[in-house]
Scaffold this motif. Structure first.
Motif, PDB file in Angstrom:
ATOM      1  N   HIS A   1      -2.422  20.767  -2.567  1.00 23.20           N
ATOM      2  CA  HIS A   1      -3.516  20.599  -1.768  1.00 23.20           C
ATOM      3  C   HIS A   1      -3.960  19.184  -1.448  1.00 23.20           C
ATOM      4  O   HIS A   1      -3.974  18.637  -0.213  1.00 23.20           O
ATOM      5  CB  HIS A   1      -4.270  21.707  -1.495  1.00 23.20           C
ATOM      6  CG  HIS A   1      -5.325  21.900  -0.499  1.00 23.20           C
ATOM      7  ND1 HIS A   1      -4.809  21.967   0.675  1.00 23.20           N
ATOM      8  CD2 HIS A   1      -6.588  21.766  -0.520  1.00 23.20           C
ATOM      9  CE1 HIS A   1      -6.125  21.959   1.808  1.00 23.20           C
ATOM     10  NE2 HIS A   1      -7.040  21.829   0.708  1.00 23.20           N
ATOM     11  N   HIS A   2      -4.697  18.881  -2.415  1.00 24.25           N
ATOM     12  CA  HIS A   2      -5.522  17.566  -2.350  1.00 24.25           C
ATOM     13  C   HIS A   2      -4.476  16.281  -2.198  1.00 24.25           C
ATOM     14  O   HIS A   2      -4.941  15.312  -1.599  1.00 24.25           O
ATOM     15  CB  HIS A   2      -6.362  17.442  -3.576  1.00 24.25           C
ATOM     16  CG  HIS A   2      -7.714  18.446  -3.365  1.00 24.25           C
ATOM     17  ND1 HIS A   2      -8.486  18.838  -4.443  1.00 24.25           N
ATOM     18  CD2 HIS A   2      -7.919  19.044  -2.115  1.00 24.25           C
ATOM     19  CE1 HIS A   2      -9.335  19.630  -3.971  1.00 24.25           C
ATOM     20  NE2 HIS A   2      -8.980  19.895  -2.652  1.00 24.25           N
TER      21      HIS A   2
ATOM     22  N   GLU B   1      -3.614  16.151   1.074  1.00 30.25           N
ATOM     23  CA  GLU B   1      -4.854  15.603   2.174  1.00 30.25           C
ATOM     24  C   GLU B   1      -4.815  14.107   1.852  1.00 30.25           C
ATOM     25  O   GLU B   1      -4.937  13.287   2.752  1.00 30.25           O
ATOM     26  CB  GLU B   1      -6.140  16.232   1.337  1.00 30.25           C
ATOM     27  CG  GLU B   1      -6.470  17.561   1.870  1.00 30.25           C
ATOM     28  CD  GLU B   1      -7.816  17.946   1.398  1.00 30.25           C
ATOM     29  OE1 GLU B   1      -8.729  17.246   1.749  1.00 30.25           O
ATOM     30  OE2 GLU B   1      -8.025  19.072   1.076  1.00 30.25           O
TER      31      GLU B   1
ATOM     32  N   CYS C   1     -13.339  22.439  -0.821  1.00 32.90           N
ATOM     33  CA  CYS C   1     -12.587  23.519   0.104  1.00 32.90           C
ATOM     34  C   CYS C   1     -13.038  24.666   0.000  1.00 32.90           C
ATOM     35  O   CYS C   1     -13.325  25.480  -1.232  1.00 32.90           O
ATOM     36  CB  CYS C   1     -11.284  23.395  -0.617  1.00 32.90           C
ATOM     37  SG  CYS C   1     -10.501  21.763  -0.361  1.00 32.90           S
TER      38      CYS C   1
ATOM     39  N   CYS D   1      -8.090  20.453   6.093  1.00 27.14           N
ATOM     40  CA  CYS D   1      -9.014  19.592   5.665  1.00 27.14           C
ATOM     41  C   CYS D   1      -9.083  18.254   5.850  1.00 27.14           C
ATOM     42  O   CYS D   1     -10.318  17.716   6.095  1.00 27.14           O
ATOM     43  CB  CYS D   1      -9.000  19.926   4.186  1.00 27.14           C
ATOM     44  SG  CYS D   1      -9.285  21.589   3.540  1.00 27.14           S
TER      45      CYS D   1
ATOM     46  N   TYR E   1     -17.485  17.275   0.410  1.00 28.94           N
ATOM     47  CA  TYR E   1     -16.625  18.420   0.835  1.00 28.94           C
ATOM     48  C   TYR E   1     -16.085  19.073  -0.231  1.00 28.94           C
ATOM     49  O   TYR E   1     -15.529  18.393  -1.252  1.00 28.94           O
ATOM     50  CB  TYR E   1     -15.803  17.599   1.873  1.00 28.94           C
ATOM     51  CG  TYR E   1     -14.867  18.519   2.533  1.00 28.94           C
ATOM     52  CD1 TYR E   1     -15.175  18.975   3.944  1.00 28.94           C
ATOM     53  CD2 TYR E   1     -13.534  19.238   2.003  1.00 28.94           C
ATOM     54  CE1 TYR E   1     -14.206  19.874   4.644  1.00 28.94           C
ATOM     55  CE2 TYR E   1     -12.723  20.124   2.837  1.00 28.94           C
ATOM     56  CZ  TYR E   1     -13.097  20.384   3.974  1.00 28.94           C
ATOM     57  OH  TYR E   1     -12.182  21.210   4.642  1.00 28.94           O
TER      58      TYR E   1
HETATM   59 ZN   LIG Z   1      -8.967  21.823   1.431  1.00 30.95          ZN
END
Ligand SMILES: [Zn+2]
Length: 458
Positions: A234-235, A238, A29, A209, A27
């Motif tokens: 962001h990650h 996640e 982004c 995500c 995956y």
């Molecule tokens: Zn993402």
């Protein structure tokens, strides 16, 4: 031959082993579709496209997902500014993004989940986090409580205190801890929104995500990629959402590409050095941009400049010239990748500069090789090009380019070559040279060989 990749989570190069023996999930982004992609956005696309091609040599099934973020404050702002509907903005820029990335020879991903098509899984994920005590509702927002996760910050190597000092977190009264982040937020009446147990609202970006990965690829995926700038927050967020909701690993290998500078400076709107892919495509072919992006290792910063692009164009030109010289010989595509130096280079954490150097070595060998060895060498060069997403055009087309913008036609060039041939036959070398110089002045280079004279654009 095994693949090794550098895992941001462990900080080490590791041998890659997918969760399922013969199938890989990856995956990356994708874009927030409110403007044109800039060249910095294209770097991860080209890097992970190259990895996608490499993974397909190793595994029968590779599922590559790249999302489309089609609900976001920036999209709403762009729609308002242009007095347009949200859909017309997101449709236009989704389409342009696909077109621009295709110009860079990036294969389409296996799946392209859209955030707005996956709202139900996002609500379900938020409910799960609330039920497990990792989230709370405050003033119409649902927030993730970072203190509920003991190893929050592991991916980026930051402690909660560092994060606060970094001031990249938004402080707001409705948060219990300044590092807490939004899973769901209320939507104004005129903005896009969906009904939820917490009122009409929309998802936070990080949530998208995590929810789409769970929905389309599963609770644990093999590879998650993106630019370095996405590591925090962001990650990191996640990881927090997915691990706290589902337990387990979430991502086995985290991969991040380094920054891209423009002429030695960080790209920024305020510096005015923002280069969109579309703008660059007016001056350079997509393959040149791709080659330039792959000329540095993905974990090294890349200085993107006119010189780099000129160099990429010249290098591709010389490789295509080599291929044109062997155009008429049969192609041996029975290439054994195992043991191929370019393949070894790519399997060592995607060492594209070394793989490119190995293509040069093969081209050099091809120039000197006896006729019977040429088909195999040609096949090896093309196999390497195929993995890197370059050298896939007909050499003649590449070298002669598109003459539309030029003031000379292919027929005129052929006529000039015939006239020069006649002058040479009549031993009028001054005239022959004059014709060659004249073509050069018009941007056409002649290449003489035993098979006759061929031309290309300078
Ligand atoms: Zn993402």
């Amino acid at each position: 031959m095994s693949l090794k990749i550098y895992n941001t989570m462990s900080g080490k190069k590791e041998r890659f082993e997918p969760l399922q023996p013969n199938s890989v999930t990856m995956y990356v982004c994708g874009p927030t579709v409110y403007n044109l992609a800039h060249i910095g956005n294209a770097r991860p696309v080209v890097v992970f496209d190259t990895l996608y091609r490499l993974l397909q040599c190793h595994y029968d099934e590779v599922t590559y997902a790249r999302n489309i973020t089609d609900v976001d404050d920036k999209i709403i702002a762009a729609a308002r500014e242009g007095s347009r509907s949200i859909e017309s903005v997101t449709e236009e820029f989704t389409q342009k993004y696909r077109e621009d990335m295709a110009q860079l020879n990036a294969l389409p991903p296996t799946i392209e989940p859209h955030a707005t098509h996956n709202i139900a899984p996002m609500i379900a994920l938020t409910e799960k986090l609330l039920a497990k005590g990792h989230a709370y509702v405050s003033e119409g927002h649902v927030l993730f409580a970072v203190e509920s996760m003991p190893d929050y910050g592991k991916l980026s190597g930051r402690s909660l205190d560092d994060m606060l000092a970094g001031a990249r977190v938004e402080v707001a009264d409705y948060k219990r801890h300044p590092g807490d982040f939004v899973l769901w937020k209320p939507a104004a009446d005129e903005d896009p929104g969906w009904d939820s147990p917490w009122g009409r609202g929309r998802p936070g970006w990080h949530l998208e995500c995590s929810a789409m990965i769970r929905e389309h690829l599963g609770e644990t995926i093999d590879i998650h990629g993106g630019g370095r700038d996405l590591i925090f927050p962001h990650h990191e967020n996640e990881v927090a959402q997915s691990r706290c909701a589902h337990g387990g690993d979430y991502v086995r290998y985290w991969m991040h590409n380094a920054y891209l500078d423009i002429d030695g400076e960080k790209m920024s709107k305020s510096l005015g050095n923002f280069r969109t892919v579309r703008e660059l495509l007016q001056s350079y072919r997509g393959e040149v941009l791709r080659f330039a992006l792959l000329s540095a290792h993905y974990r090294s910063p890349l200085n993107f400049s006119a010189e780099l692009l000129e160099q990429a164009e010249a290098t591709l030109g010389s490789l295509y010239s080599t291929l044109r010289q062997v155009e008429d010989i049969p192609l041996d595509m029975e290439v054994q990748l195992a043991g191929e130096p370019f393949y070894e280079a790519l399997n060592d954490d995607l060492n594209t500069p070394l793989a490119i150097a190995e293509i040069h070595a093969l081209a050099k060998q091809l120039h000197k090789a006896p006729e019977d060895e040429k088909p195999a060498l040609k096949g090896r060069i093309l196999a390497a090009g195929n993995l890197l997403g370059i050298l896939e055009q007909h050499p003649q087309d590449w070298l002669q380019g598109d003459l539309d913008s030029s003031d000379i036609t292919a027929e005129e060039i052929e006529q000039a070559i015939a006239d020069r041939q006649a002058a040479k036959a009549a031993k009028d070398y001054a005239k022959a040279d004059e014709i060659r110089q004249d073509l050069l002045a018009r941007g056409i280079v002649l290449e003489d060989s035993r098979e006759g004279t061929k031309w290309k654009r300078a």
